[in-house]
Enzyme design. Structure first.
Site, short mmCIF file in Angstrom:
data_model
loop_
_atom_site.label_atom_id
_atom_site.label_comp_id
_atom_site.label_asym_id
_atom_site.label_seq_id
_atom_site.Cartn_x
_atom_site.Cartn_y
_atom_site.Cartn_z
N LYS A 50 5.10 -22.24 -6.81
CA LYS A 50 4.08 -20.93 -7.54
C LYS A 50 2.86 -20.61 -6.49
O LYS A 50 2.83 -19.26 -6.61
CB LYS A 50 3.67 -21.67 -9.02
CG LYS A 50 4.56 -21.78 -9.88
CD LYS A 50 4.07 -22.57 -11.24
CE LYS A 50 5.25 -22.67 -12.18
NZ LYS A 50 4.99 -23.58 -13.29
N GLN A 94 0.21 -27.36 -15.22
CA GLN A 94 1.71 -27.80 -15.26
C GLN A 94 1.88 -28.95 -16.21
O GLN A 94 1.23 -29.82 -16.31
CB GLN A 94 1.83 -28.27 -13.81
CG GLN A 94 3.50 -28.66 -13.44
CD GLN A 94 4.35 -27.12 -13.27
OE1 GLN A 94 3.73 -26.25 -13.15
NE2 GLN A 94 5.53 -27.62 -13.86
N ASP A 117 0.70 -18.81 -18.98
CA ASP A 117 1.85 -19.36 -19.53
C ASP A 117 2.09 -18.98 -21.09
O ASP A 117 3.22 -19.43 -21.33
CB ASP A 117 1.48 -20.81 -19.29
CG ASP A 117 2.39 -21.62 -18.46
OD1 ASP A 117 3.28 -21.22 -18.07
OD2 ASP A 117 2.33 -22.80 -18.21
N1 GUN Z 1 6.77 -27.30 -16.57
C1 GUN Z 1 8.13 -26.91 -16.49
N2 GUN Z 1 7.95 -25.43 -16.58
C2 GUN Z 1 7.06 -25.10 -16.89
C3 GUN Z 1 6.05 -23.92 -17.03
O1 GUN Z 1 6.79 -22.84 -17.15
N3 GUN Z 1 4.74 -23.90 -17.44
C4 GUN Z 1 3.88 -25.13 -17.34
N4 GUN Z 1 2.78 -25.01 -17.60
N5 GUN Z 1 4.47 -26.39 -17.02
C5 GUN Z 1 6.03 -26.24 -16.93
#
Ligand code: GUN
Length: 297
Positions: A50, A94, A117
């Site tokens: 990311k 995350q 998100d």
């Molecule tokens: N863990 C796995 N996929 C995601 C996501 O799209 N966002 C977040 N915050 N955590 C994740």
């Protein structure tokens, strides 16, 4: 017969190029902060990619990596500070978080205007109400991929397997927004195989390696595989592992019109949609017009 492979990497690259073009047209660089607690290996990989993608799109990326024993109060204080920092445009915590931390309490500390998100109550409420807002990235990416095969989803039977807050529930609502007829299937669903066989678009988001077999799929269906599961791969050598989706790809591709591979399908779209959300969040909060490069995509 063999179906098409939906090339998530290429479709994501095109969206990322649109985001990068949009960023160039902004008065200043948006900043995305990703917070990772603990040392889950999969999460480490996601957070690193990311950050890299954010910088490649011309934006500022900040990664905050905290130890697994970080207290809930400390984490909330950190997120709260980011919510108040005018230089921060997007905040992503995350998931999953270590067991001693209540995810809902942490998500509640994210300023909804920075909720790239789409996981806060405010964003979820807007999605349910059909109001404009920041939408969760993986579900948006899933809809985009399905639409590359079937641009008009009106009246399509969509079956989403999984009811998580991160994917299943928002995916169902986003497909509904496309005027699809949506079924949410889950671990308590009776005769899951037959329910799935009714799907024109089958979205698998359960986290069980290769659970969806060829005979669960209607001939000619579109299959969106959200799962990424690490499994032993003795064929590669002792102790080796590999990633597989929730769908048995080799069987699915024989039956379906089109299937997303995993890895290389939905995953890259999640990141591309995160970058897009960061630009959209920056524009909304700072009063900027969304650049043309993103307004259309
Ligand atoms: N863990 C796995 N996929 C995601 C996501 O799209 N966002 C977040 N915050 N955590 C994740």
């Amino acid at each position: 017969m063999s179906g098409r492979i939906i090339d998530g990497k290429a479709i994501a690259a095109s969206l990322r190029a649109d985001v990068a073009a949009a960023v160039k047209a902004l008065p200043s660089q948006p900043a995305l902060v990703v917070v990772l607690v603990g040392d889950d290996p999969a999460s480490q990989v996601y957070v690193t990619s990311k950050g890299k993608a954010t910088r490649e799109a011309g934006m500022r990326s900040v990664e905050i990596r905290l130890p697994a024993d970080t207290s809930e109060a400390d984490l909330i204080a950190r997120v709260d500070a980011l919510s108040r920092d005018p230089e921060v445009d997007g905040i992503l915590v995350q998931l999953p978080l270590p067991k001693h931390i209540h995810e809902a309490n942490v998500l509640a500390a994210i300023d909804p205007l920075k909720d790239v998100d789409g996981l806060t109550e405010a964003s979820a409420g807007k999605l349910v109400l059909g109001k404009p807002g920041l939408r969760p990235c993986t579900p948006v990416g899933s809809v985009i991929l399905a639409k590359t095969e079937r641009p008009d989803l009106a009246g399509a039977n969509v079956v989403v397997i999984g009811r998580s807050i991160l994917v299943g529930k928002p995916a169902a609502l986003l497909f509904l927004e496309q005027n699809a007829s949506v079924t949410i299937a889950h671990s308590k669903t009776r005769d899951l195989r037959m329910v799935c066989r009714g799907a024109d678009v089958l979205v698998a988001a359960v986290g069980r390696p290769e659970m969806v077999r060829g005979d669960w799929i209607r001939p000619g269906a579109i299959v969106i595989d959200v799962g990424t599961n690490r499994v032993p791969a003795p064929e590669k050598g002792e102790g080796k592992t590999k990633l597989v989706g929730d769908v048995h790809f080799a069987e699915a591709i024989q039956v379906a019109a089109a299937v997303t591979p995993s890895p290389g399908g939905v995953g890259p779209m999640t990141i591309a949609c995160l970058l897009r959300n960061t630009v959209l969040a920056a524009c909304a909060r700072r009063g900027w017009t969304v650049p043309d490069a993103l307004a259309q995509s």
